[in-house]
Write a protein that holds these residues in place. Structure first.
Motif, PDB file in Angstrom:
ATOM      1  N   THR A  25     -42.063  59.182  -1.692  1.00 22.22           N
ATOM      2  CA  THR A  25     -41.925  60.126  -0.755  1.00 22.22           C
ATOM      3  C   THR A  25     -41.035  60.012   0.528  1.00 22.22           C
ATOM      4  O   THR A  25     -40.881  59.015   1.141  1.00 22.22           O
ATOM      5  N   ALA A  27     -39.560  61.766   3.692  1.00 18.81           N
ATOM      6  CA  ALA A  27     -39.953  62.498   4.756  1.00 18.81           C
ATOM      7  C   ALA A  27     -39.267  61.824   6.028  1.00 18.81           C
ATOM      8  O   ALA A  27     -39.308  60.653   6.243  1.00 18.81           O
ATOM      9  N   SER A  48     -41.083  63.066  -4.060  1.00 23.89           N
ATOM     10  CA  SER A  48     -41.392  64.381  -3.048  1.00 23.89           C
ATOM     11  C   SER A  48     -40.549  64.193  -1.985  1.00 23.89           C
ATOM     12  O   SER A  48     -40.374  63.215  -1.092  1.00 23.89           O
ATOM     13  N   GLU A  50     -39.897  65.979   1.274  1.00 24.43           N
ATOM     14  CA  GLU A  50     -40.577  66.901   2.306  1.00 24.43           C
ATOM     15  C   GLU A  50     -40.435  66.938   3.670  1.00 24.43           C
ATOM     16  O   GLU A  50     -40.320  65.652   4.114  1.00 24.43           O
ATOM     17  N   GLY A  81     -39.786  70.468  -0.685  1.00 21.38           N
ATOM     18  CA  GLY A  81     -40.118  71.313   0.365  1.00 21.38           C
ATOM     19  C   GLY A  81     -41.605  71.316   0.433  1.00 21.38           C
ATOM     20  O   GLY A  81     -42.251  70.707  -0.483  1.00 21.38           O
ATOM     21  N   ALA A  82     -42.257  71.676   1.500  1.00 17.62           N
ATOM     22  CA  ALA A  82     -43.830  71.650   1.664  1.00 17.62           C
ATOM     23  C   ALA A  82     -44.256  72.972   1.811  1.00 17.62           C
ATOM     24  O   ALA A  82     -45.470  72.841   1.910  1.00 17.62           O
TER      25      ALA A  82
END
Length: 124
Positions: A25, A27, A48, A50, A81-82
């Motif tokens: 992830t 972020a 991911s 995000e 994106g979230a």
């Protein structure tokens, strides 16, 4: 940040929840390169990218995903994106030269784009 030459295998295969708890992830970071990795059978997604609802899009930009191999994912290989209601779109995402091997029996796409500004998706 550089993530290079790693193997992510059987990530969350025993607890697949389709909740985007990806093997990697990204972020609250900028200037991230993910290159030359293998993502093998990642049940809740491989990567991911995000934003967090507490940061701005300017804080999550210049992300490059290049030359990786994705095989046997049970969810999206890459999610960007979230969705609505979160921080603004990410900026400057480049996804090039990856190999995405999917089974025809899966209902999920290799790439899911929810919010992003200036994306390059080529030669995958």
């Amino acid at each position: 940040m550089l993530v290079e030459g790693n193997t992510f295998r059987l990530h969350r295969t025993g607890v697949n929840t389709n909740t985007l708890a990806a093997a990697l992830t990204i972020a609250r970071m900028s200037d991230v390169t993910v290159v030359g990795n293998t993502f093998d059978t990642c049940a809740d997604g491989a990567i991911s990218i995000e934003p967090d609802e507490t940061v701005t899009a300017a804080d999550v930009r210049n992300i490059t995903i290049q030359g990786n191999v994705f095989t046997g994912s049970l969810w999206d290989d890459i999610t960007i994106g979230a969705g609505l209601g979160y921080a603004p779109a990410l900026e400057h995402v480049t996804i090039v030269g990856n190999t995405m091997l999917r089974s025809a029996s899966f209902d999920y796409p290799s790439l899911r784009i929810l919010l992003v500004k200036k994306i390059l998706f080529a030669n995958n």
